[in-house]
Design an enzyme around this catalytic site. Sequence first.
Site, mmCIF file in Angstrom:
data_model
loop_
_atom_site.group_PDB
_atom_site.id
_atom_site.type_symbol
_atom_site.label_atom_id
_atom_site.label_comp_id
_atom_site.label_asym_id
_atom_site.label_seq_id
_atom_site.Cartn_x
_atom_site.Cartn_y
_atom_site.Cartn_z
ATOM 1 N N GLU A 45 0.878 -1.164 0.000
ATOM 2 C CA GLU A 45 0.000 0.000 0.000
ATOM 3 C C GLU A 45 0.918 1.218 0.000
ATOM 4 O OE1 GLU A 45 -3.278 2.052 2.911
ATOM 5 O OE2 GLU A 45 -2.774 -0.045 3.253
ATOM 6 N N ARG A 270 4.907 -13.069 9.635
ATOM 7 C CA ARG A 270 5.574 -11.820 9.334
ATOM 8 C C ARG A 270 6.895 -11.737 10.097
ATOM 9 N NH1 ARG A 270 2.144 -7.816 9.314
ATOM 10 N NH2 ARG A 270 3.490 -6.116 9.906
ATOM 11 N N LYS A 280 4.354 0.765 9.444
ATOM 12 C CA LYS A 280 4.523 2.041 8.768
ATOM 13 C C LYS A 280 3.941 3.183 9.596
ATOM 14 C CE LYS A 280 2.945 0.180 4.987
ATOM 15 N NZ LYS A 280 2.440 -0.084 3.632
HETATM 16 P P1 ATP Z 1 2.692 -2.250 8.024
HETATM 17 O O1 ATP Z 1 1.895 -3.059 9.013
HETATM 18 O O2 ATP Z 1 4.132 -2.160 8.325
HETATM 19 O O3 ATP Z 1 2.087 -0.937 7.712
HETATM 20 P P2 ATP Z 1 1.447 -3.479 5.855
HETATM 21 O O4 ATP Z 1 1.239 -4.943 5.926
HETATM 22 O O5 ATP Z 1 0.301 -2.615 6.113
HETATM 23 O O6 ATP Z 1 2.689 -3.113 6.735
HETATM 24 P P3 ATP Z 1 1.574 -3.379 3.063
HETATM 25 O O7 ATP Z 1 2.009 -2.257 2.223
HETATM 26 O O8 ATP Z 1 0.152 -3.752 3.077
HETATM 27 O O9 ATP Z 1 2.072 -3.054 4.505
HETATM 28 O O10 ATP Z 1 2.477 -4.657 2.818
HETATM 29 C C1 ATP Z 1 2.814 -5.157 1.560
HETATM 30 C C2 ATP Z 1 3.181 -6.584 1.720
HETATM 31 O O11 ATP Z 1 4.255 -6.736 2.637
HETATM 32 C C3 ATP Z 1 2.041 -7.388 2.265
HETATM 33 O O12 ATP Z 1 1.892 -8.541 1.487
HETATM 34 C C4 ATP Z 1 2.428 -7.712 3.664
HETATM 35 O O13 ATP Z 1 1.911 -8.950 4.059
HETATM 36 C C5 ATP Z 1 3.946 -7.714 3.595
HETATM 37 N N1 ATP Z 1 4.521 -7.363 4.884
HETATM 38 C C6 ATP Z 1 4.288 -6.249 5.595
HETATM 39 N N2 ATP Z 1 4.949 -6.279 6.766
HETATM 40 C C7 ATP Z 1 5.625 -7.463 6.793
HETATM 41 C C8 ATP Z 1 6.485 -8.104 7.748
HETATM 42 N N3 ATP Z 1 6.794 -7.532 8.911
HETATM 43 N N4 ATP Z 1 6.980 -9.311 7.431
HETATM 44 C C9 ATP Z 1 6.693 -9.886 6.256
HETATM 45 N N5 ATP Z 1 5.890 -9.351 5.317
HETATM 46 C C10 ATP Z 1 5.347 -8.151 5.588
HETATM 47 MG MG MG Z 2 -1.513 -3.122 5.053
#
Ligand code: ATP
Ligand code: MG
Length: 569
Positions: A45, A270, A280
Amino acid sequence: MTVPNLGTGERNESSTPPPNFISTIIDEDLQSGKHKTVITRFPPEPNGYLHIGHAKSICINFGLASAYNGRCHLRFDDTNPTKEETEYVETIKESVRWLGFDWGEHLYYASDYFEQLYHWAEELIQKGKAYVDDLTADQIREYRGTLTEPGKESPYRQRSTEENLDLFRRMRAGEFPDGSRVLRAKIDMASPNMNLRDPVMYRILHATHPHTGDDWNIYPMYDYAHGQSDSIEGITHSICTLEFEDHRPLYEWFIEQLGIYRPQQIEFARLNLTYSVMSKRKLLELVKEGNVSGWDDPRMPTLVGMRRRGYTPESIRNFCERIGVGRNDSWIDMSILEESVREDLNERAPRVMGVLRPLRLVIDNYPEQMTEEFDAANHPNKPEMGSRKVPFSRVVYIEKDDFMEEPAKGYFRLAPGREVRLRYAYIVQCVGVVKDENTGEVVEVHCTYDPETRGGSTPDGRKIKGTIHWVSARHSIQAEVRLYDRLFTVPNPGGDRNGPDWKSCLNPASIERIGSCRMEPCLASAEPESRYQFERQGYFYVDPSDSSPGAPVFNRTVTLRDSWAKSGG
Ligand code: ATP
Ligand code: MG
């Protein structure tokens, strides 16, 4: 919908990461003929910068695609125009490329599918599977029930198809204010899975979208857009983190109702990294509140931050490979990440001498005007990396803590009366010190050198226990060095993931700037973004933003040894 068949579906041995539970599933799918090729995607995102957790996901998705000669799409999940910015899209692309991955022509945006998603929403309304709800957000929450109690049906749930269609079209046309209505899936308000209690599909939002501009007054929710985006792109294996496991039944419900191609979702644990935060939202807070200098502050677990710290893409990829892919949530120790970069830089970083906290050392019996040059290997085990000349003269700088007036037990470096080896040069013996009149601090050490020990050898075979680094005062350059430490003082900042106190354990000593370091003259021409090992001090990276020609600024990437292991943090 058919799945485009572009790959050969064979495992590409040259880029094969070690097998894991996901590759086992893929192997079975290829063997059974369920799929002929592998298409994965990385779906960020665009609401922040990528962090090391994303790197894990990137390495898994792009890594599998490459291992099976398939492909991996980069798709921006841009369904939320209020939080998204074009700046983020660009930095995300750059970070993925920097890590060493390429999406080729497969760059997509969920917003590319808005029209199709809208069309499907009307289809669901027509099938009696979606309805427009006028409850407020608070009411919807209230009606949703709890994990132990079923929810309550909305009074608007029984609206006729005609009324729903009419209202939904008018929502799209912008007739209603933000938040006044939503479109919901009609599933089951009593489902034990909260995600299936008539989830919201669309909300009204009069917002300008970075991609679609003012075309839309309604925007799909992530949970409505995500599965169908995967379906449209023919994703074979939709790999995501475990928190989406409970959403899978919802994604599958939409797919089934619409009768479209169904990608297989596979969840993995994760990455949680000790001494850092990985969301983020929290990283943005650190940036906004000035706890760090920006998203690329070298203490940040962001890819731009780690890059500026001196991490190499290889070291991050190796780290991701090392931690593996599993289904159990766990914490990975920061030391594993640090060890990955240490290993990589040990191989590739040329060695140089730099004195971080200089102390003058005068060699009384060395001629005033004389200069000698010593050959110093750029790498102890790699003759192909060549050597350089290091100038030596009567006054050199040594590290303050390489001298002790009253040496502690087990201290083998310089002390009154003692001998020490100046690396590559001579053996010197301390014959006196000069102290600051007011503070009593030793400000200059006087030595004599033994001309017989040129290059550091002892023809008479006497044992010299300590070897220290140095630079010639006259020839050295002054440079700024930044020593970084962990951003948080505790392994799991804030304890619980979303607790309010996570910032109370920020490490006040996470950065130390030293402006008066002295370096070998060859570093005057150190290129921005180049890496060095300062002997005995660690690996350093020439900061690309703050260095200027002739005046490099060095960021310490990592120390030579894990200093946290000894002290226990
Ligand atoms: P955050 O919680 O840090 O804001 P998010 O999951 O909202 O992260 P996205 O932009 O939706 O961020 O993530 C893109 C991809 O990265 C998704 O497929 C998500 O599952 C993966 N991802 C995000 N954080 C992690 C993590 N800590 N370990 C592994 N994969 C991750
Ligand atoms: Mg997300």
